[in-house]
Scaffold this motif. Structure first.
Motif, short mmCIF file in Angstrom:
data_model
loop_
_atom_site.label_atom_id
_atom_site.label_comp_id
_atom_site.label_asym_id
_atom_site.label_seq_id
_atom_site.Cartn_x
_atom_site.Cartn_y
_atom_site.Cartn_z
N TYR A 101 16.11 76.17 77.05
CA TYR A 101 15.03 77.06 76.95
C TYR A 101 14.91 77.32 75.43
CZ TYR A 101 18.64 80.87 76.24
OH TYR A 101 19.67 81.43 75.79
N THR A 102 13.64 77.68 75.03
CA THR A 102 13.30 78.04 73.71
C THR A 102 12.53 79.27 73.84
OG1 THR A 102 13.00 75.59 73.37
CG2 THR A 102 12.13 77.18 71.74
N ASP A 103 12.85 80.28 72.87
CA ASP A 103 12.01 81.39 72.86
C ASP A 103 11.13 81.26 71.56
OD1 ASP A 103 15.35 83.19 73.39
OD2 ASP A 103 13.88 82.23 74.66
N THR A 104 10.26 82.11 71.87
CA THR A 104 8.92 82.40 70.79
C THR A 104 9.64 83.31 69.72
OG1 THR A 104 7.79 84.30 71.94
CG2 THR A 104 7.09 82.01 72.53
N GLN A 105 8.89 83.36 68.56
CA GLN A 105 9.12 84.72 67.87
C GLN A 105 8.81 86.08 68.34
OE1 GLN A 105 7.10 83.38 64.03
NE2 GLN A 105 9.12 83.30 63.25
N MET A 106 9.30 86.82 68.10
CA MET A 106 9.19 88.39 68.80
C MET A 106 7.83 88.91 67.99
SD MET A 106 12.92 89.91 69.76
CE MET A 106 13.53 89.79 68.15
N ALA A 107 7.33 89.74 68.77
CA ALA A 107 6.14 90.75 68.52
C ALA A 107 6.46 92.16 68.50
CB ALA A 107 4.96 90.08 69.15
N LEU A 108 5.77 92.82 67.47
CA LEU A 108 6.44 94.29 67.54
C LEU A 108 5.15 95.02 68.26
CD1 LEU A 108 7.85 96.70 66.37
CD2 LEU A 108 6.60 96.43 64.37
N ILE A 109 5.65 95.94 69.23
CA ILE A 109 4.56 96.96 69.86
C ILE A 109 4.77 98.27 68.82
CG2 ILE A 109 4.42 98.21 71.73
CD1 ILE A 109 5.52 96.15 73.35
#
Length: 486
Positions: A288-296
Motif C-alpha cells: 500500500y501507499t498513503d497520500t499526504q495528510m490533510a488538516l481539519i
C-alpha cells in the motif's frame, strides 16, 4: 414341475423386458458427438476483471491448459476484512462454461496490530464461470444466495493490455514471495512491499479544510495501480491512527460518506475533530501507499496545534478572495463570450444563456444547483462558465486551452440523452449503482463518456470527452463528482 416351468417363463419375460432399452427402445435424445461441440481458448479470457456493479471485487483468470483455467476472486469487505476464492475450472462445452469443484473460500481478518487471521468458510465448492460479452458470469453453487455475479474485463488494469497487471494473492497458505501481502500497521507512511514498482501511485493528496461545527467538507485523492482505498484519521498529537470505521465510533455524531472511495465526505463535523488529519491508504496486493495528510480545522475549536508528523501534508495556500462557493467563480467580464459548440454535444441553441454567476444561472433557470467541489473535478480541468435556460442549468469545464471537456447538467423536467445533448454512438450501455443511485452509462464498458440519473424529481447528466470512447471517466471519478454534489 409345472411350478418350475412357470417360474422359468417369468424369468425369461423379465429378461426380455430389461433388454428392450438396449435395443433402441429409449426415447431419450442422444447427446451430440463431442467433435461437434464448441471449444474455447482459455488464453483469450486471461486477465483482470472487475465486479460490474460496485467495482470492488476483482477476478483474475489464468489459462492452465487447452481447456482449463485458474480463477481467483479478491473481495474487500471492510477496512479490516477481505474474502478470497480460488478455484480451477474445466471448460464444459455442453454448459458453455468453465465448471469447477475445488473452490476454497477464505475470510481474512486483520486486527489493530496488523495480525492476520484466515478463516476457511468452505472447501471443495462447486460452481461455474460463463463467458459472455467481455464478461464472466460467476455462479456459486455452494452458496446459491450469492446469485449470479458479473465480472467485467478491465482493460485499464490488465497487464496484457499495457496496464498495471495487478496479481491477486489468494491466501497466506499459498507459497508466495516474502512480504507479498504485508500486514497493515497504524503508521501513516508507505511500507516497502514485495514489488515496489507495482505499489499504488499517488496522483493527488487531499487538501486542508476549514469548517464550522456541524459543517461539511470533502477530501479528494487520486491514484494509479490500486484496487481499493481506506481513509484514516490521525489525532493532533499523531499517536492515534483510526480507520474511517473506527473514527465513526470515536465520533458518534460525525457522518462519514464513502470511507472506501477516493472522495470522502464528512457531515455534521464536531468541534472535537479540530486538529485531526486525514489521509487515504491505497492498496493492491503488492502493498500500500498513503497520500499526504490533510488538516481539519473546526473554527470554534481554536487554532489547532497538532504535533508534526513525518508524512504531514504541507499547509495549503491561503483561500482566494474570490466569491466563496463550492467551486471557483471567475470575475464577471465586460461581456460574456459567445457560446461555443462542442463536438458530440449537439448544437448550441439560442435559448442558452452563458454567465459567470452561479446565482444568476440558478435564479433564471429556476433550478437549484450545487456544482462539484474543485477537488473532485478531473485533473487538468477547471470551471469555464455556467449556462442556463428555462428549467435547465449547466456547468462547463475546460482544459488549459479553453476547450470544453465536461458538462454537468441538472433539470426538473428533462432526462436522458435530451438532457445531456450527447447523441454520440457508443459500443456499450450499462447500469452502474453508486451511492444508492442507478446511473445509465455509455462508453466502452469500462470508462464512462455519458451518465444520466434521477434522484426524486432532480435529473442529472454528466458528459466527459463526448464521442471519444475509451477516454471517459472511471467509476471512481464519477463517484467523486456525485459525492461532492450532495
Amino acid at each position: 414341475m409345472n411350478k418350475k416351468r412357470i417360474l422359468a417363463l417369468v424369468l425369461c419375460l423379465l429378461c426380455i423386458l430389461l433388454a428392450l432399452p438396449a435395443c433402441g427402445g429409449s426415447t431419450e435424445e442422444e447427446a451430440p458427438p463431442a467433435e461437434n461441440l464448441p471449444t474455447i481458448n482459455p488464453k483469450e479470457w486471461e486477465g483482470l476483471y472487475v465486479e460490474e456493479i460496485a467495482h470492488r471485487g476483482t477476478l483474475t483468470v489464468k489459462a492452465t491448459g487447452e481447456q482449463t483455467a485458474s480463477f481467483t476472486i479478491d473481495w474487500p469487505g471492510s477496512a479490516s476484512s477481505r474474502a478470497y476464492f480460488t478455484m480451477n475450472g474445466v471448460y464444459d462445452p455442453q454448459k458453455a462454461a468453465f465448471v469447477y469443484s475445488d473452490a476454497t473460500y477464505i475470510e481474512r481478518e486483520f486486527d489493530a496490530d496488523g495480525k492476520e487471521t484466515d478463516n476457511t468458510v468452505y472447501t471443495n465448492g462447486t460452481g461455474s464461470f460463463t463467458p459472455g460479452d467481455r464478461r464472466l458470469i460467476w455462479t456459486d453453487e455452494t452458496d446459491p444466495s450469492r446469485g449470479a455475479t458479473s465480472f467485467l474485463y478491465d482493460k485499464a488494469l490488465d497487464a496484457s493490455e499495457g496496464g498495471t497487471g495487478i496479481v491477486i494473492i489468494p491466501s497466506s497458505s499459498t507459497p508466495t514471495e516474502p512480504s507479498a501481502t504485508p500486514a497493515p500497521t497504524q503508521a501513516p507512511s508507505p511500507t516497502p512491499a514485495a514489488d515496489p514498482a507495482k505499489l499504488p501511485i499517488i496522483k493527488k493528496s487531499p487538501t486542508d479544510e476549514t469548517v464550522k461545527p456541524g459543517g461539511s467538507c470533502s477530501f479528494v485523492a487520486r491514484y494509479e495501480n490500486a484496487i481499493w482505498a481506506v481513509w484514516h484519521f490521525v489525532s493532533p498529537d499523531g499517536k492515534t491512527d483510526l480507520t474511517y470505521e473506527e473514527a465513526a465510533k470515536e465520533f458518534p455524531k460525525l457522518e462519514i460518506i464513502n470511507g472506501m472511495y477516493s472522495t470522502m465526505k464528512l457531515n455534521n463535523i464536531p468541534a472535537e475533530l479540530n486538529g485531526w488529519r486525514v489521509y487515504c491508504r491505497y492498496r493492491n496486493n503488492n502493498g500500500y501507499t498513503d497520500t499526504q495528510m490533510a488538516l481539519i480545522t473546526v473554527t470554534s475549536g481554536g487554532t489547532p496545534t497538532p504535533t508534526p508528523t513525518p508524512t504531514a501534508a504541507p499547509t495549503t495556500a491561503p483561500e482566494p478572495t474570490a466569491t466563496p462557493g463550492p467551486i471557483p467563480i471567475f470575475p464577471t467580464p465586460t461581456s460574456a463570450p459567445e457560446p461555443e459548440p462542442t463536438p458530440g454535444l449537439g448544437p448550441v441553441v439560442d435559448e442558452w444563456v452563458e454567465t459567470y454567476s452561479l446565482d444568476e444561472a440558478v435564479t433564471n433557470s429556476g433550478v437549484s444547483f450545487t456544482p462539484p467541489v474543485e477537488q473532485a473535478i478531473p485533473e487538468g480541468l477547471r470551471l469555464k462558465t455556467f449556462r442556463y435556460r428555462d428549467g435547465m442549468i449547466e456547468a462547463a469545464y475546460c482544459d488549459s486551452d479553453g476547450n470544453v471537456k465536461m458538462r454537468i447538467r441538472k433539470s426538473y423536467n428533462t432526462t436522458g440523452v435530451e438532457l445531456s445533448g450527447d447523441y454520440s454512438s457508443y459500443s456499450n450501455n450499462w447500469d452502474l449503482v453508486l451511492k444508492g443511485v442507478t446511473l445509465q452509462c455509455k462508453g466502452d464498458g469500462v470508462t464512462i463518456n455519458a451518465a444520466y440519473f434521477s434522484n426524486w424529481y432532480d435529473n442529472y447528466s454528466i458528459v466527459y470527452n463526448p464521442g471519444l470512447e475509451g477516454q471517459g471517466l472511471t467509476p471512481d471519478q464519477l463517484n467523486s463528482l456525485l459525492n461532492s454534489m450532495q
